[in-house]
Design a protein around this motif. Sequence first.
Motif, PDB file in Angstrom:
ATOM      1  N   LEU A 190      40.972  85.691  79.531  1.00 39.87           N
ATOM      2  CA  LEU A 190      39.715  85.766  80.453  1.00 39.87           C
ATOM      3  C   LEU A 190      38.830  84.510  80.157  1.00 39.87           C
ATOM      4  N   PRO A 191      38.687  84.336  78.681  1.00 45.52           N
ATOM      5  CA  PRO A 191      37.526  83.107  78.504  1.00 45.52           C
ATOM      6  C   PRO A 191      38.150  81.912  78.892  1.00 45.52           C
ATOM      7  N   ASN A 201      36.354  67.122  79.127  1.00 47.18           N
ATOM      8  CA  ASN A 201      36.468  67.464  77.927  1.00 47.18           C
ATOM      9  C   ASN A 201      37.131  69.195  78.009  1.00 47.18           C
ATOM     10  N   HIS A 202      37.703  69.833  79.067  1.00 47.24           N
ATOM     11  CA  HIS A 202      38.113  70.979  79.117  1.00 47.24           C
ATOM     12  C   HIS A 202      39.303  71.116  78.183  1.00 47.24           C
ATOM     13  N   ASP A 203      39.954  69.997  77.740  1.00 50.63           N
ATOM     14  CA  ASP A 203      41.185  70.245  76.973  1.00 50.63           C
ATOM     15  C   ASP A 203      40.604  70.738  75.417  1.00 50.63           C
ATOM     16  N   TYR A 204      39.555  69.944  74.999  1.00 50.76           N
ATOM     17  CA  TYR A 204      38.827  70.180  73.738  1.00 50.76           C
ATOM     18  C   TYR A 204      38.313  71.703  73.860  1.00 50.76           C
ATOM     19  N   MET A 205      37.599  72.062  75.016  1.00 48.71           N
ATOM     20  CA  MET A 205      36.875  73.387  75.165  1.00 48.71           C
ATOM     21  C   MET A 205      37.871  74.587  75.340  1.00 48.71           C
ATOM     22  N   THR A 206      39.047  74.243  75.847  1.00 48.60           N
ATOM     23  CA  THR A 206      40.086  75.340  76.015  1.00 48.60           C
ATOM     24  C   THR A 206      40.638  75.783  74.737  1.00 48.60           C
ATOM     25  N   SER A 207      40.783  74.683  73.920  1.00 51.48           N
ATOM     26  CA  SER A 207      41.386  74.900  72.508  1.00 51.48           C
ATOM     27  C   SER A 207      40.085  75.852  71.795  1.00 51.48           C
ATOM     28  N   LEU A 208      39.050  75.164  71.800  1.00 54.95           N
ATOM     29  CA  LEU A 208      37.934  75.897  71.028  1.00 54.95           C
ATOM     30  C   LEU A 208      37.561  77.315  71.619  1.00 54.95           C
ATOM     31  N   PHE A 367      49.960  56.103  70.536  1.00 52.55           N
ATOM     32  CA  PHE A 367      49.744  56.499  69.292  1.00 52.55           C
ATOM     33  C   PHE A 367      48.163  56.377  68.567  1.00 52.55           C
ATOM     34  N   SER A 368      47.407  55.470  69.593  1.00 53.86           N
ATOM     35  CA  SER A 368      46.132  55.521  69.219  1.00 53.86           C
ATOM     36  C   SER A 368      45.048  55.920  69.796  1.00 53.86           C
ATOM     37  N   TYR A 369      45.642  56.581  71.097  1.00 50.44           N
ATOM     38  CA  TYR A 369      44.448  57.290  71.791  1.00 50.44           C
ATOM     39  C   TYR A 369      44.764  58.766  71.337  1.00 50.44           C
ATOM     40  N   TRP A 370      43.680  59.277  70.714  1.00 54.13           N
ATOM     41  CA  TRP A 370      43.796  60.805  70.109  1.00 54.13           C
ATOM     42  C   TRP A 370      42.747  61.535  70.766  1.00 54.13           C
ATOM     43  N   ARG A 371      43.315  62.874  70.940  1.00 52.60           N
ATOM     44  CA  ARG A 371      42.350  64.068  71.392  1.00 52.60           C
ATOM     45  C   ARG A 371      43.009  64.977  70.799  1.00 52.60           C
ATOM     46  N   PHE A 372      42.427  65.506  69.607  1.00 54.58           N
ATOM     47  CA  PHE A 372      42.948  66.356  68.729  1.00 54.58           C
ATOM     48  C   PHE A 372      42.967  67.732  69.186  1.00 54.58           C
ATOM     49  N   ASP A 373      44.026  68.375  69.227  1.00 57.24           N
ATOM     50  CA  ASP A 373      44.344  69.820  69.451  1.00 57.24           C
ATOM     51  C   ASP A 373      43.908  70.867  68.555  1.00 57.24           C
ATOM     52  N   PHE A 374      42.625  71.339  68.816  1.00 54.52           N
ATOM     53  CA  PHE A 374      42.038  72.363  68.010  1.00 54.52           C
ATOM     54  C   PHE A 374      42.976  73.571  67.353  1.00 54.52           C
ATOM     55  N   TRP A 521      45.332  75.228  78.695  1.00 57.25           N
ATOM     56  CA  TRP A 521      46.089  76.496  77.933  1.00 57.25           C
ATOM     57  C   TRP A 521      47.547  76.737  78.181  1.00 57.25           C
ATOM     58  N   GLY A 522      47.870  76.346  79.485  1.00 62.61           N
ATOM     59  CA  GLY A 522      49.133  76.012  79.674  1.00 62.61           C
ATOM     60  C   GLY A 522      50.011  75.171  78.818  1.00 62.61           C
ATOM     61  N   HIS A 523      49.538  74.031  78.639  1.00 63.73           N
ATOM     62  CA  HIS A 523      50.172  73.176  77.535  1.00 63.73           C
ATOM     63  C   HIS A 523      50.090  73.667  76.201  1.00 63.73           C
ATOM     64  N   VAL A 524      49.079  74.458  75.832  1.00 66.35           N
ATOM     65  CA  VAL A 524      49.092  75.030  74.276  1.00 66.35           C
ATOM     66  C   VAL A 524      50.115  76.240  74.299  1.00 66.35           C
ATOM     67  N   LEU A 525      50.420  76.902  75.686  1.00 61.21           N
ATOM     68  CA  LEU A 525      51.335  78.195  75.469  1.00 61.21           C
ATOM     69  C   LEU A 525      52.699  77.309  75.425  1.00 61.21           C
ATOM     70  N   LEU A 526      53.040  76.466  76.351  1.00 60.82           N
ATOM     71  CA  LEU A 526      54.231  75.743  76.110  1.00 60.82           C
ATOM     72  C   LEU A 526      54.755  74.944  74.830  1.00 60.82           C
ATOM     73  N   THR A 527      53.548  74.660  74.225  1.00 60.85           N
ATOM     74  CA  THR A 527      53.742  73.907  72.951  1.00 60.85           C
ATOM     75  C   THR A 527      54.201  74.968  72.177  1.00 60.85           C
ATOM     76  N   ILE A 528      53.574  76.428  71.950  1.00 66.24           N
ATOM     77  CA  ILE A 528      53.998  77.372  71.044  1.00 66.24           C
ATOM     78  C   ILE A 528      55.511  78.041  71.449  1.00 66.24           C
ATOM     79  N   HIS A 529      55.565  77.984  72.762  1.00 67.96           N
ATOM     80  CA  HIS A 529      57.087  78.271  73.036  1.00 67.96           C
ATOM     81  C   HIS A 529      57.876  77.536  72.552  1.00 67.96           C
TER      82      HIS A 529
END
Length: 665
Positions: A190-191, A201-208, A367-374, A521-529
């Motif tokens: 839900l969140p 920045n919803h990539d940061y916020m989704t992880s958070l 390799f230089s453009y960073w957006r850390f996955d929390f 969140w789809g990318h996060v789930l695919l990564t875990i998978h």
Amino acid sequence: MTSVDEAPTARRSVSQVGRGLGLVILAALLGVVIYAMISGSARHIERGDPYPGGPIAVLDVAGYFVGATLGALCLGALIFVVTSARPDHDGIIDATVYRAHRFVSTATPVWAVLSWLMVGVAAADGYGQPLGKILSNGLLFSAIGISEKAVAWLVVAIFATIVALLSRFFLSWIAHLVFVIPTGIAVAALPMAGNGGQGPNHDYMTSLVILFILAVSVSIGVRVAALTAPPITPDDDRQILQRRTAWIVGIADLVGLASGAGLIAFLVPARYLFTTAFGIASVLLLIGLAAALVTSVLTLRSHSDDADRGRGLTVALVGTVAMVLAMACWAIMDTRVAPGLLAHDFTSWDVFLGYELPGAPTTWRLFSYWRFDFVMGTAAIVGAVLYGVGVRHLIKRGDAWPWGRTISWMLGCLMVVVVTGSGIRAYGSAMFSVHMAEHMSLNMFAPVLLVLGAPATLALRALPTSGSHRPPGPREWLLWALHSKVTKVLSNPAVAFVLFVISLYAVYFTAIFGTFTRYHWGHVLLTIHFIIIGYLFFWVVIGIDPGPQRIPYLARIGYLFGVMPFHAFFGIALMTMSSVIGDKFYSQLDLPWVADRAHDQWLGGAIAWGASEVPLVLVVIAIVAQWAKSDNREARRADRHAETYEDVELDNYNKMLEELAKSRR
């Protein structure tokens, strides 16, 4: 042991605590309802939607709070069962945690029914019409399709129903551990469809938001489960379990406060903190989280005497009340649009990625453009730190640990951090070709390195045993998980092979990839998978840890080469397809440097075909090295045996020759 006179008092105390917590939750719900009634159509006007009427507007907010609270209580109760149970020889949980199990089996059906009803409520709220009118006009499915919140409620309903059905038939410890997964998904669904998944920045916020809601849910649920659990005897066991629970809650509070503060920093500009309902709720949320963290610290610093027990109960109750109020504030926040989103002019970058790419991909930018996955980055860093602590513990104890395993594990964790946090992920979320390089790294390279690190073996050697008269701890949990039927099934060579192959085709040749690639969140789930499936496969092939069924070394090489044609065919299929996978998303993103999306997919297929061969060759080398090492061990063992014991067969053979020689003479 609790005396006869003390037992009724303890039961009364527990029941009084339960009733008190119930009243706190009802009071918070009443506050949420009053807020929803007072706010009226304000939140719908903010987002530019028609007002669906008072009942739907109130039910949308109140249902969110009740659903989120029920999910938190169920998740925390499962965590409490897993960490506090003392299963018998059949793996069945004991009376200490049975009340928590019974709560889960009773609450999940209520949670499921509520979630199914909230699908319609959320659809009506998003569509801007009363639910009855939507149903009478046959618009329900259309309304659900355009409401991310309604789809999220559908996910919650499905997983809550699964847990509700299964929890009535299983009392084993391993079953409760498995139930944590679907319950956690339902809690986080839900969140992820709310403010955290929208805009810049919803990539940061989704992880958070994933870290935030899971941490807050664990904190509330474990607190309530511990407060309402029956008295634990003897005193030593009670102290161990109370301190363990305090650590779990304390870590959850710390993660919740840190991730919550990060979310608010993105969602609420400072000028809106005390001038909007969203901002005020945010401030109250942080106050509640901070107060809960303070109570956790006080609990950890308390002692075990009678006076401290009374104060400890009071402190625990205060912390629980603070977290329930924080959850109420979160329900208010996540059912309206954040001021930071309202004040921002959205671009296509904001909508589809959450960030703007600096240009066409180059080696330097990847390799230089960073957006850390929390989520994944933090998990990898924590894994590396815990592994290092385990190795250090062995060395201090005077035990040896192969340096090659340490290097392998650290490189695997580093690869996860780099692939999920660098330009490889940033560009991989926008381009199929780069995504395929990301996939190969997470599914083929990183799992090989992680498996060779033998983390379970290290943990079993570094963690202390609890002893037969103490509550089981992490070492026992790991042993139960490794030797469970679930692990035996998943690590069966045939099952691991099928999962490794089928998941590849299921993700990309169905609607899964087209849906998941749109959301972070789809990318996060695919990564875990990808990581889990790859880990299971290579655990069977080159695993050092106990668990999988071991097959002969020559069979492992054949097993490994058996997967190559499937990867080759997958790559060729991508290169020769006339349609573009995920074309709807890529066409909406419309990157200026990707003039031909079919060619980008062709390149992705070539990467999948070519890159899959490299790790397989490395694994073959690892198998041969393990084979040679195993033969050397057998040879040394045979030599030691020959030096220590008489060779009975050789002596008998020599005696037979002597008898033959005598008979001939």
